[in-house]
Design a protein around this motif. Structure first.
Motif, short mmCIF file in Angstrom:
data_model
loop_
_atom_site.label_atom_id
_atom_site.label_comp_id
_atom_site.label_asym_id
_atom_site.label_seq_id
_atom_site.Cartn_x
_atom_site.Cartn_y
_atom_site.Cartn_z
N ARG A 104 -30.58 -86.63 -35.96
CA ARG A 104 -30.92 -85.91 -34.72
C ARG A 104 -32.08 -84.94 -34.91
NH1 ARG A 104 -26.17 -83.64 -31.27
NH2 ARG A 104 -27.88 -83.57 -29.82
N ILE A 105 -32.16 -84.28 -36.05
CA ILE A 105 -33.23 -83.30 -36.24
C ILE A 105 -34.50 -83.89 -36.86
CG2 ILE A 105 -31.59 -81.40 -36.45
CD1 ILE A 105 -32.31 -81.34 -39.48
N LYS A 106 -34.42 -85.13 -37.36
CA LYS A 106 -35.57 -85.73 -38.04
C LYS A 106 -36.83 -85.75 -37.19
CE LYS A 106 -36.92 -89.52 -41.00
NZ LYS A 106 -38.28 -89.50 -40.56
N PRO A 107 -36.79 -86.09 -35.89
CA PRO A 107 -38.02 -86.07 -35.10
C PRO A 107 -38.70 -84.70 -35.09
CG PRO A 107 -36.31 -87.23 -33.90
CD PRO A 107 -35.66 -86.61 -35.11
N ILE A 108 -37.93 -83.65 -35.10
CA ILE A 108 -38.50 -82.30 -35.13
C ILE A 108 -39.09 -82.01 -36.50
CG2 ILE A 108 -37.96 -79.83 -34.92
CD1 ILE A 108 -35.67 -80.78 -32.99
N VAL A 109 -38.37 -82.38 -37.56
CA VAL A 109 -38.85 -82.15 -38.92
C VAL A 109 -40.14 -82.93 -39.16
CG1 VAL A 109 -38.28 -82.43 -41.37
CG2 VAL A 109 -36.53 -81.65 -39.77
N ASN A 110 -40.23 -84.13 -38.62
CA ASN A 110 -41.44 -84.95 -38.79
C ASN A 110 -42.69 -84.22 -38.31
OD1 ASN A 110 -39.96 -87.06 -39.83
ND2 ASN A 110 -39.96 -88.24 -37.95
N ALA A 153 -41.58 -86.04 -44.50
CA ALA A 153 -40.33 -86.44 -43.84
C ALA A 153 -40.50 -87.76 -43.10
CB ALA A 153 -39.87 -85.36 -42.88
N LYS A 154 -41.72 -88.07 -42.71
CA LYS A 154 -41.96 -89.32 -41.97
C LYS A 154 -41.66 -90.55 -42.82
CE LYS A 154 -45.43 -87.25 -39.00
NZ LYS A 154 -46.83 -87.20 -38.62
N LYS A 155 -41.73 -90.39 -44.14
CA LYS A 155 -41.50 -91.52 -45.05
C LYS A 155 -40.01 -91.76 -45.33
CE LYS A 155 -45.84 -90.57 -47.39
NZ LYS A 155 -46.45 -90.15 -48.65
N VAL A 156 -39.15 -90.84 -44.90
CA VAL A 156 -37.72 -90.92 -45.20
C VAL A 156 -36.99 -91.62 -44.06
CG1 VAL A 156 -35.63 -89.58 -45.62
CG2 VAL A 156 -37.81 -88.81 -46.55
N THR A 157 -36.18 -92.59 -44.43
CA THR A 157 -35.34 -93.28 -43.45
C THR A 157 -33.90 -92.83 -43.67
OG1 THR A 157 -36.79 -95.20 -43.51
CG2 THR A 157 -34.57 -95.53 -42.61
N ILE A 158 -33.27 -92.36 -42.61
CA ILE A 158 -31.89 -91.92 -42.72
C ILE A 158 -31.01 -92.94 -42.02
CG2 ILE A 158 -30.24 -90.08 -42.18
CD1 ILE A 158 -32.65 -88.17 -42.11
N ASP A 159 -30.25 -93.68 -42.83
CA ASP A 159 -29.33 -94.66 -42.27
C ASP A 159 -27.91 -94.33 -42.73
OD1 ASP A 159 -29.22 -95.45 -44.92
OD2 ASP A 159 -30.38 -97.27 -44.62
N ASP A 160 -26.99 -95.22 -42.46
CA ASP A 160 -25.58 -94.96 -42.81
C ASP A 160 -25.35 -94.91 -44.32
OD1 ASP A 160 -24.85 -94.76 -40.18
OD2 ASP A 160 -24.32 -96.87 -40.00
N ASN A 161 -26.27 -95.46 -45.11
CA ASN A 161 -26.12 -95.46 -46.57
C ASN A 161 -27.02 -94.42 -47.24
OD1 ASN A 161 -24.31 -97.66 -46.52
ND2 ASN A 161 -26.05 -99.00 -46.15
N PHE A 162 -27.57 -93.51 -46.47
CA PHE A 162 -28.52 -92.53 -47.00
C PHE A 162 -27.95 -91.76 -48.18
CE2 PHE A 162 -30.34 -88.21 -46.96
CZ PHE A 162 -31.66 -88.52 -47.16
N PHE A 163 -26.75 -91.26 -48.07
CA PHE A 163 -26.18 -90.43 -49.14
C PHE A 163 -25.67 -91.26 -50.30
CE2 PHE A 163 -25.86 -87.77 -45.37
CZ PHE A 163 -26.52 -86.64 -45.83
N SER A 164 -25.07 -92.39 -50.02
CA SER A 164 -24.46 -93.17 -51.10
C SER A 164 -25.50 -93.85 -51.99
CB SER A 164 -23.50 -94.22 -50.53
OG SER A 164 -24.18 -95.08 -49.64
N ASN A 165 -26.74 -93.97 -51.54
CA ASN A 165 -27.78 -94.63 -52.33
C ASN A 165 -28.71 -93.64 -53.03
OD1 ASN A 165 -26.87 -97.15 -51.60
ND2 ASN A 165 -28.18 -97.25 -49.81
N ARG A 166 -28.45 -92.36 -52.95
CA ARG A 166 -29.36 -91.37 -53.51
C ARG A 166 -28.93 -90.94 -54.91
NH1 ARG A 166 -33.61 -90.83 -50.14
NH2 ARG A 166 -33.82 -88.64 -50.52
N TYR A 167 -29.84 -90.96 -55.83
CA TYR A 167 -29.67 -90.39 -57.16
C TYR A 167 -28.33 -90.76 -57.81
CZ TYR A 167 -33.44 -87.59 -55.33
OH TYR A 167 -34.60 -87.19 -54.77
N LEU A 168 -28.05 -92.03 -57.90
CA LEU A 168 -26.79 -92.44 -58.51
C LEU A 168 -26.85 -92.25 -60.03
CD1 LEU A 168 -26.05 -95.74 -56.57
CD2 LEU A 168 -25.17 -93.46 -56.13
N LEU A 169 -25.87 -91.60 -60.57
CA LEU A 169 -25.77 -91.40 -62.01
C LEU A 169 -24.73 -92.36 -62.56
CD1 LEU A 169 -25.72 -87.52 -62.25
CD2 LEU A 169 -27.66 -89.03 -62.47
N GLN A 170 -25.11 -93.07 -63.60
CA GLN A 170 -24.15 -94.02 -64.16
C GLN A 170 -24.05 -93.88 -65.65
OE1 GLN A 170 -24.29 -97.91 -62.61
NE2 GLN A 170 -24.75 -97.22 -60.58
#
Length: 91
Positions: free
Chosen positions: A62-68, A74-91
């Motif tokens: 919701r706030i991304k258009p304002i942040v852009n 910020a324009k290069k970032v896509t926020i989808d339903d998997n945004f958090f689960s795919n970020r910086y995974l440590l294994q």
């Protein structure tokens, strides 16, 4: 700008004991900050993590258009339903 606005999201394979999390946060209080402002905050999610990730994803979309408007990167970032689960995974 990228360094100023950096956020790290980590998903660990094993559960970290609460005492260790408290120790990490306590040590973090003593790290240097600009003008010693100590303007640092931490969010540790344990219970209901999926629920909070959905709420955060909805909020960020919701706030991304304002942040852009104010932040070119910020324009290069896509926020989808998997945004958090795919970020910086440590294994």
């Amino acid at each position: 700008m990228a360094i100023k606005s950096r956020r790290t999201i980590r998903k660990l394979k094993k559960k970290v004991p609460l005492e260790i999390i408290h120790q990490i946060i306590e040590v973090g209080r003593f790290t240097p900050s600009a003008k010693n402002s100590q303007d640092v905050s931490y969010i540790v999610l344990d219970k209901n993590k999926d629920k909070y990730e959905k709420i955060a994803g909805k909020f960020f979309r919701r706030i991304k258009p304002i942040v852009n408007i104010f932040m070119k990167s910020a324009k290069k970032v896509t926020i989808d339903d998997n945004f958090f689960s795919n970020r910086y995974l440590l294994q």
